[in-house]
Design an enzyme around this catalytic site. Structure first.
Site, mmCIF file in Angstrom:
data_model
loop_
_atom_site.group_PDB
_atom_site.id
_atom_site.type_symbol
_atom_site.label_atom_id
_atom_site.label_comp_id
_atom_site.label_asym_id
_atom_site.label_seq_id
_atom_site.Cartn_x
_atom_site.Cartn_y
_atom_site.Cartn_z
ATOM 1 N N ASP A 104 0.900 -1.168 0.054
ATOM 2 C CA ASP A 104 0.140 0.049 0.084
ATOM 3 C C ASP A 104 0.838 1.202 -0.025
ATOM 4 O O ASP A 104 2.000 1.189 0.243
ATOM 5 C CB ASP A 104 -0.787 0.080 1.510
ATOM 6 C CG ASP A 104 -1.714 1.306 1.416
ATOM 7 O OD1 ASP A 104 -2.182 1.775 0.127
ATOM 8 O OD2 ASP A 104 -1.990 2.110 2.319
ATOM 9 N N SER A 105 0.293 2.396 -0.322
ATOM 10 C CA SER A 105 1.035 3.684 0.040
ATOM 11 C C SER A 105 1.599 3.955 1.315
ATOM 12 O O SER A 105 2.582 4.549 1.365
ATOM 13 C CB SER A 105 0.389 4.758 -0.493
ATOM 14 O OG SER A 105 -0.931 5.005 0.126
ATOM 15 N N CYS A 149 -4.270 -1.430 -1.944
ATOM 16 C CA CYS A 149 -4.381 0.060 -2.241
ATOM 17 C C CYS A 149 -5.404 0.290 -3.254
ATOM 18 O O CYS A 149 -5.084 -0.152 -4.399
ATOM 19 C CB CYS A 149 -3.113 0.584 -2.468
ATOM 20 S SG CYS A 149 -3.134 2.408 -2.933
ATOM 21 N N GLU A 158 -3.257 9.057 8.760
ATOM 22 C CA GLU A 158 -2.033 8.606 8.733
ATOM 23 C C GLU A 158 -1.423 9.536 9.881
ATOM 24 O O GLU A 158 -0.295 9.125 10.496
ATOM 25 C CB GLU A 158 -1.181 9.301 7.353
ATOM 26 C CG GLU A 158 -1.647 8.575 6.292
ATOM 27 C CD GLU A 158 -0.493 7.213 6.326
ATOM 28 O OE1 GLU A 158 0.471 7.014 6.896
ATOM 29 O OE2 GLU A 158 -0.711 5.943 5.675
ATOM 30 N N CYS A 163 -11.042 2.926 -0.171
ATOM 31 C CA CYS A 163 -9.833 3.271 0.263
ATOM 32 C C CYS A 163 -9.509 2.448 1.517
ATOM 33 O O CYS A 163 -10.381 2.358 2.314
ATOM 34 C CB CYS A 163 -9.574 4.804 0.471
ATOM 35 S SG CYS A 163 -8.033 4.940 1.175
ATOM 36 N N HIS A 202 -7.495 2.697 3.971
ATOM 37 C CA HIS A 202 -7.433 3.744 5.137
ATOM 38 C C HIS A 202 -8.686 4.025 5.772
ATOM 39 O O HIS A 202 -8.683 4.282 6.820
ATOM 40 C CB HIS A 202 -6.972 4.975 4.728
ATOM 41 C CG HIS A 202 -5.287 5.059 4.541
ATOM 42 N ND1 HIS A 202 -4.675 4.590 3.454
ATOM 43 C CD2 HIS A 202 -4.211 5.605 5.312
ATOM 44 C CE1 HIS A 202 -3.375 4.859 3.355
ATOM 45 N NE2 HIS A 202 -3.036 5.404 4.739
#
Ligand code: DGL
Length: 280
Positions: free
Chosen positions: A11-12, A74, A153, A186, A188
């Site tokens: 993932d990023s 992702c 994040e 997403c 996240h």
């Protein structure tokens, strides 16, 4: 037949750990090697070309571990780069968009489906295209929520006042359009699930594409007879392009257990084809 090689996941940043959590729950004996591109996150506001190049570089890095499959945990990379990765990789590669789209169409029963995701995922129209395969007449609303990834994040929780205000601002207009299903497009976003559910209420079903992806990976590995037969407990080895300490701290929230094995990969080593294969 069995295959004891590892499962590569990327993932990023830390969002893909929501997929890892589901994989570990379903496949406790597997070895997982995860790459989080913490130096280059976020991907969701970058161009197709850039996200595709980053994804290619990460897959080349993961191939050094001899994975049996690679999971693109992702949505942004799955939406814009999956076709190219499928073509270039010598192992099966699974993205997160298709499983989430399938699940959403199933539950919508012809009613409106809302998708929230990064700007790049929404611009790619990947969810609408994937849903059209299962129901050509599917009614799909899409909305980018660019502030969600930085909030996550930054370690902000669902009960944080700023998180709740942002979630309300993005989602209230969607709720007024009365969708039956909301796709968390997403990896996240599941971390903000409580704040999201508070705004959507009980009438809207939330689809977590990470959960669905883990289910598909289990199905495929079973069909390929490629599940591990190790009797020992599996493992999670994480590699990041920046800030391993921060990844450890935030990652614990994503995975639901402490993450101890986190290695920083300096850029030169990440890109170097001559670098010795990291041993897992
Ligand atoms: N977690 C990623 C996704 O599923 C990307 C977030 C980002 O880097 O913008 O889209």
């Amino acid at each position: 037949m069995a295959d004891d090689r590892c499962i590569g996941v990327f993932d990023s940043g830390i969002g893909g750990l929501t997929v890892v959590r589901e994989l570990q729950r379903r496949l406790p004996n597997e070895r997982i090697v995860y790459f989080g591109d913490t130096a280059r996150v976020p991907y969701g506001i970058k161009s197709t070309q850039t996200v595709t190049r980053f994804s290619r570089e990460i897959c080349e890095f993961l191939l050094r571990f001899d994975p049996k499959v690679i999971v693109v945990a992702c949505n942004t990379a799955s939406a814009v780069a999956l076709a190219e990765l499928e073509e270039m990789l010598p192992v099966p590669v699974y993205g997160v968009v298709e499983p989430g789209a399938r699940e959403a169409v199933l539950h919508a029963e012809g009613h409106t489906i809302a998708v929230i995701a990064t700007e790049a995922t929404i611009l790619s129209d990947a969810y609408r295209k994937a849903m059209a395969k299962y129901n050509p007449g599917a009614r799909v609303l899409q909305k980018p929520c660019p502030l969600f990834v930085p909030l996550v994040e930054e370690g902000r929780h669902s009960d944080d006042a700023i998180t709740r205000a942002v979630v309300r601002d993005y989602l209230e207009p969607i709720v007024r359009l009365d969708p039956k299903v909301l796709v968390l497009g997403c990896t996240h976003y599941p971390l903000l699930k409580d704040a999201i559910a508070e705004v959507t209420g009980e009438g809207i079903r939330l689809v977590d594409s990470g959960e669905q992806t883990a289910r598909v990976v289990v199905e495929r590995l079973t069909a390929l007879e490629a599940l591990s037969v190790r009797t020992m407990k599996g493992s999670l080895s994480c590699y990041v392009s920046d800030n391993p300490q921060r990844f450890k701290e935030l990652g614990q929230r994503f995975c639901g257990h402490p993450i101890t094995d986190v290695t920083w990969v300096p850029h030169e080593q990440f890109l170097s084809h001559d670098a010795p294969s990291p041993v897992v």
